[in-house]
Design a protein around this motif. Structure first.
Motif, PDB file in Angstrom:
ATOM      1  N   GLY A  23      35.774  44.668 -28.481  1.00 34.17           N
ATOM      2  CA  GLY A  23      35.865  45.700 -29.517  1.00 34.17           C
ATOM      3  C   GLY A  23      34.748  45.596 -30.548  1.00 34.17           C
ATOM      4  N   GLY A  24      33.573  45.134 -30.113  1.00 33.76           N
ATOM      5  CA  GLY A  24      32.434  45.017 -31.009  1.00 33.76           C
ATOM      6  C   GLY A  24      32.422  43.765 -31.861  1.00 33.76           C
ATOM      7  N   GLU A  25      33.464  42.957 -31.774  1.00 33.09           N
ATOM      8  CA  GLU A  25      33.560  41.724 -32.571  1.00 33.09           C
ATOM      9  C   GLU A  25      33.420  40.507 -31.665  1.00 33.09           C
ATOM     10  N   VAL A  26      32.803  39.449 -32.184  1.00 35.32           N
ATOM     11  CA  VAL A  26      32.682  38.201 -31.429  1.00 35.32           C
ATOM     12  C   VAL A  26      34.077  37.668 -31.140  1.00 35.32           C
ATOM     13  N   TYR A  27      34.315  37.332 -29.865  1.00 31.87           N
ATOM     14  CA  TYR A  27      35.631  36.850 -29.454  1.00 31.87           C
ATOM     15  C   TYR A  27      35.824  35.403 -29.890  1.00 31.87           C
ATOM     16  N   GLU A  28      36.933  35.123 -30.506  1.00 31.30           N
ATOM     17  CA  GLU A  28      37.319  33.763 -30.906  1.00 31.30           C
ATOM     18  C   GLU A  28      38.391  33.288 -29.938  1.00 31.30           C
ATOM     19  N   LEU A  29      38.144  32.144 -29.293  1.00 32.08           N
ATOM     20  CA  LEU A  29      39.145  31.602 -28.384  1.00 32.08           C
ATOM     21  C   LEU A  29      40.430  31.286 -29.137  1.00 32.08           C
ATOM     22  N   LYS A  30      41.550  31.629 -28.521  1.00 27.28           N
ATOM     23  CA  LYS A  30      42.854  31.312 -29.099  1.00 27.28           C
ATOM     24  C   LYS A  30      43.222  29.874 -28.734  1.00 27.28           C
ATOM     25  N   PRO A  31      44.168  29.267 -29.458  1.00 28.30           N
ATOM     26  CA  PRO A  31      44.592  27.910 -29.107  1.00 28.30           C
ATOM     27  C   PRO A  31      45.010  27.829 -27.633  1.00 28.30           C
ATOM     28  N   GLY A  32      44.490  26.835 -26.946  1.00 26.57           N
ATOM     29  CA  GLY A  32      44.802  26.650 -25.532  1.00 26.57           C
ATOM     30  C   GLY A  32      43.859  27.375 -24.587  1.00 26.57           C
ATOM     31  N   GLU A  33      42.984  28.231 -25.093  1.00 34.06           N
ATOM     32  CA  GLU A  33      42.039  28.946 -24.244  1.00 34.06           C
ATOM     33  C   GLU A  33      40.729  28.169 -24.106  1.00 34.06           C
ATOM     34  N   THR A  34      40.092  28.333 -22.960  1.00 35.43           N
ATOM     35  CA  THR A  34      38.769  27.769 -22.710  1.00 35.43           C
ATOM     36  C   THR A  34      37.950  28.802 -21.939  1.00 35.43           C
ATOM     37  N   TYR A  35      36.634  28.690 -22.047  1.00 36.78           N
ATOM     38  CA  TYR A  35      35.745  29.455 -21.175  1.00 36.78           C
ATOM     39  C   TYR A  35      35.520  28.624 -19.927  1.00 36.78           C
ATOM     40  N   TYR A  36      35.342  29.303 -18.794  1.00 36.47           N
ATOM     41  CA  TYR A  36      35.004  28.616 -17.555  1.00 36.47           C
ATOM     42  C   TYR A  36      33.862  29.351 -16.866  1.00 36.47           C
ATOM     43  N   MET A  37      33.148  28.614 -16.039  1.00 39.53           N
ATOM     44  CA  MET A  37      32.106  29.188 -15.194  1.00 39.53           C
ATOM     45  C   MET A  37      32.309  28.632 -13.796  1.00 39.53           C
ATOM     46  N   LYS A  38      32.430  29.517 -12.816  1.00 40.04           N
ATOM     47  CA  LYS A  38      32.532  29.121 -11.409  1.00 40.04           C
ATOM     48  C   LYS A  38      31.238  29.522 -10.712  1.00 40.04           C
ATOM     49  N   ILE A  39      30.753  28.642  -9.841  1.00 44.97           N
ATOM     50  CA  ILE A  39      29.520  28.885  -9.103  1.00 44.97           C
ATOM     51  C   ILE A  39      29.820  28.817  -7.613  1.00 44.97           C
ATOM     52  N   ALA A  40      29.266  29.790  -6.871  1.00 47.15           N
ATOM     53  CA  ALA A  40      29.440  29.834  -5.414  1.00 47.15           C
ATOM     54  C   ALA A  40      28.088  30.120  -4.766  1.00 47.15           C
ATOM     55  N   ALA A  41      27.926  29.699  -3.529  1.00 42.05           N
ATOM     56  CA  ALA A  41      26.708  30.004  -2.779  1.00 42.05           C
ATOM     57  C   ALA A  41      26.658  31.496  -2.475  1.00 42.05           C
ATOM     58  N   SER A  42      25.471  32.071  -2.509  1.00 42.73           N
ATOM     59  CA  SER A  42      25.327  33.496  -2.182  1.00 42.73           C
ATOM     60  C   SER A  42      25.801  33.797  -0.768  1.00 42.73           C
ATOM     61  N   ALA A  43      25.625  32.835   0.145  1.00 42.07           N
ATOM     62  CA  ALA A  43      26.035  33.027   1.540  1.00 42.07           C
ATOM     63  C   ALA A  43      27.553  33.028   1.707  1.00 42.07           C
ATOM     64  N   ALA A  44      28.286  32.390   0.788  1.00 44.37           N
ATOM     65  CA  ALA A  44      29.757  32.342   0.830  1.00 44.37           C
ATOM     66  C   ALA A  44      30.270  32.589  -0.584  1.00 44.37           C
ATOM     67  N   PRO A  45      30.092  33.805  -1.102  1.00 46.43           N
ATOM     68  CA  PRO A  45      30.347  34.056  -2.520  1.00 46.43           C
ATOM     69  C   PRO A  45      31.802  34.024  -2.972  1.00 46.43           C
ATOM     70  N   THR A  46      32.729  33.867  -2.060  1.00 38.68           N
ATOM     71  CA  THR A  46      34.133  33.823  -2.475  1.00 38.68           C
ATOM     72  C   THR A  46      34.692  32.409  -2.524  1.00 38.68           C
ATOM     73  N   GLN A  47      33.876  31.410  -2.180  1.00 38.49           N
ATOM     74  CA  GLN A  47      34.323  30.020  -2.193  1.00 38.49           C
ATOM     75  C   GLN A  47      33.582  29.255  -3.284  1.00 38.49           C
ATOM     76  N   SER A  48      34.279  28.936  -4.338  1.00 42.76           N
ATOM     77  CA  SER A  48      33.685  28.248  -5.479  1.00 42.76           C
ATOM     78  C   SER A  48      33.235  26.839  -5.101  1.00 42.76           C
TER      79      SER A  48
END
Length: 108
Positions: A23-48
């Motif tokens: 909504g145009g505002e910087v998101y503040e994580l709520k208690p218990g929330e974390t950011y995550y990043m998952k990486i997968a090979a381009s050849a098998a993009p559905t398997q992290s």
């Protein structure tokens, strides 16, 4: 169509700050929330291959990936383990939206 591209030489740390707004505002994580990043090979993009978690919007990762092209997804995980994807890895045709490129280092 690639929306976000991260490029890192193999063996280097990948460091970036996520600019997540709601909504145009910087998101503040709520208690218990974390950011995550998952990486997968381009050849098998559905398997992290790797997953990284951070308690703020800064990522400082040592992905230890071989040279090549990968896709990545970023989202928010709540305290119940529910994932809210904010940057999906693939579009509806299974084409990469977010790409991580690991570059080959020069040999001595």
């Amino acid at each position: 169509m690639i929306i976000n591209r991260l490029i890192v030489p193999e063996g280097n740390y990948l460091t970036f700050t996520l600019n997540h707004k709601v909504g145009g505002e910087v998101y503040e994580l709520k208690p218990g929330e974390t950011y995550y990043m998952k990486i997968a090979a381009s050849a098998a993009p559905t398997q992290s291959l790797l997953q990284f978690i951070t308690s703020d919007n800064s990522f400082n990762l040592s992905p230890e990936l071989d040279e090549g092209r990968y896709v990545f997804e970023i989202g928010v995980k709540d305290s119940r383990g529910f994932d809210n994807i904010i940057l999906p890895a693939l579009d509806d045709r299974r084409c990469a939206l977010n790409e991580l490129i690991v570059l080959k280092r020069l040999e001595d």
